[in-house]
Design an enzyme around this catalytic site. Structure first.
Site, PDB file in Angstrom:
ATOM      1  N   ASP A  73       0.877  -1.165   0.000  1.00 38.99           N
ATOM      2  CA  ASP A  73       0.000   0.000   0.000  1.00 38.99           C
ATOM      3  C   ASP A  73       0.918   1.220   0.000  1.00 38.99           C
ATOM      4  OD1 ASP A  73      -1.697   2.125   0.509  1.00 38.99           O
ATOM      5  OD2 ASP A  73      -2.910   1.029   1.971  1.00 38.99           O
ATOM      6  N   SER A 163      -0.631  12.450 -17.120  1.00 38.91           N
ATOM      7  CA  SER A 163      -1.683  12.570 -18.129  1.00 38.91           C
ATOM      8  C   SER A 163      -1.778  14.008 -18.608  1.00 38.91           C
ATOM      9  CB  SER A 163      -3.037  12.128 -17.566  1.00 38.91           C
ATOM     10  OG  SER A 163      -3.685  13.181 -16.888  1.00 38.91           O
ATOM     11  N   TYR A 175      -7.086  16.586  -9.373  1.00 34.65           N
ATOM     12  CA  TYR A 175      -6.413  15.740 -10.361  1.00 34.65           C
ATOM     13  C   TYR A 175      -5.416  16.553 -11.180  1.00 34.65           C
ATOM     14  CZ  TYR A 175      -5.838  12.453 -14.264  1.00 34.65           C
ATOM     15  OH  TYR A 175      -5.328  11.614 -15.218  1.00 34.65           O
ATOM     16  N   LYS A 179      -1.338  16.023 -11.088  1.00 35.69           N
ATOM     17  CA  LYS A 179      -0.597  15.596 -12.283  1.00 35.69           C
ATOM     18  C   LYS A 179       0.444  16.652 -12.677  1.00 35.69           C
ATOM     19  CE  LYS A 179      -2.403  11.555 -13.159  1.00 35.69           C
ATOM     20  NZ  LYS A 179      -1.590  10.333 -12.979  1.00 35.69           N
ATOM     21  N   THR A 210      -8.668   0.450 -19.848  1.00 35.56           N
ATOM     22  CA  THR A 210      -8.491  -0.241 -18.580  1.00 35.56           C
ATOM     23  C   THR A 210      -9.812  -0.882 -18.167  1.00 35.56           C
ATOM     24  OG1 THR A 210      -9.118   1.713 -17.301  1.00 35.56           O
ATOM     25  CG2 THR A 210      -6.771   1.466 -17.856  1.00 35.56           C
TER      26      THR A 210
END
Length: 269
Positions: A73, A163, A175, A179, A210
């Site tokens: 983890d 991304s 996000y 990134k 995915t």
């Protein structure tokens, strides 16, 4: 003989998705690939998606590499350090590190209706914390643990899976910021590592098929999508390139790598 015969790689977050595809791409070229993930047994997933870290390791071996599963983890720094120690102790080297593990996607499976998180002010602060702890921090801690071995070898490749969200403003605040942070981290790492012969790049896959994307296929135009293993072939091509240091600090895209290194998608649409 594969182009990566004798090379050792560590791919984080590889129970499924892009991480699994990268592990398989490296394995196609004969690499020994250590894969980390939280999912150790079928039916005990942190997410409602198929795939375990052991299954990925078995598939790595089946396609021509040697797969080794490590339950980890990456939100726990000590587990991360221990995973890297295991690789170095077992293999005696580390040639490729792929930082793929990421967080902040919980709203896809925790039952939150997507329209209830339509703006950053409607989201729990934990979404930000998860993206930075299980994403940016995990990439940093894994790299800190891995780099001494690479510096001692005077060779190595670090790939942070990122991304285009890093360059856009419509992909969510947490996000996009996370990134962008991982991209700048790569640029800074590259600056410090260049003189030691170690390369660091950010990798932008396209739309990847995915398990999560296929689960929501009705919401995507998959016409120009990529298989996870296509992304993996891009990483393998980078790892096999003796002049890869010329790309250090840069953003590379999987489709551009396909043109540069002349490989194709093993599972095209």
């Amino acid at each position: 003989m594969g182009l990566l015969e004798g090379k050792v790689a560590l791919v984080t977050g590889a129970s499924r998705g892009v991480g699994k595809g990268i592990a398989l791409g490296l394995a196609e070229q004969g690499a020994t690939v250590y894969v980390t993930g939280r999912t150790e047994s079928a039916g005990a997933h942190p997410t409602p998606l198929p795939g375990t870290v052991q299954e990925t390791a078995e598939e790595v071996t089946a396609v021509g590499g040697r797969g080794v599963a490590i339950a980890c983890d990456h939100r726990d720094d000590e587990q991360t350090r221990q995973a890297v120690r295991q690789v170095v102790t077992d293999a005696g080297r580390l040639d490729v590190l792929v930082n793929n593990v990421w967080g902040g996607y919980e709203y896809f499976w925790d039952g939150t209706p997507f329209w209830e998180e339509a703006g950053f002010w409607t989201q729990p602060i934990e979404r930000w914390d998860s993206a930075f702890q299980a994403g940016v921090r995990a990439h940093y801690v894994t790299s800190v643990a891995a780099v001494p071995t690479m510096v001692a070898q005077r060779s190595g490749l670090i790939v942070n899976v990122s991304s285009e969200g890093a360059e856009k403003t419509d992909t969510g605040v947490a996000y996009g910021a996370a990134k962008a942070a991982t991209d700048h981290m790569v640029a800074c790492m590259a600056h410090e590592l260049r003189d030691h012969g170690v390369t660091a790049v950010s990798l932008y896959p396209g739309l990847v098929r995915t398990e999560s994307v296929l689960r929501a296929a009705e919401y995507f135009d998959l016409t120009d999508s990529e298989s996870p293993q296509f992304v993996g072939r891009g990483v393998a091509a980078l790892a096999a390139d003796p002049e890869v240091i010329h790309l250090t600090g840069q953003v590379v895209r999987s489709a551009q790598l396909a043109r540069r290194y002349n490989f194709s998608d093993p599972n095209p649409r």
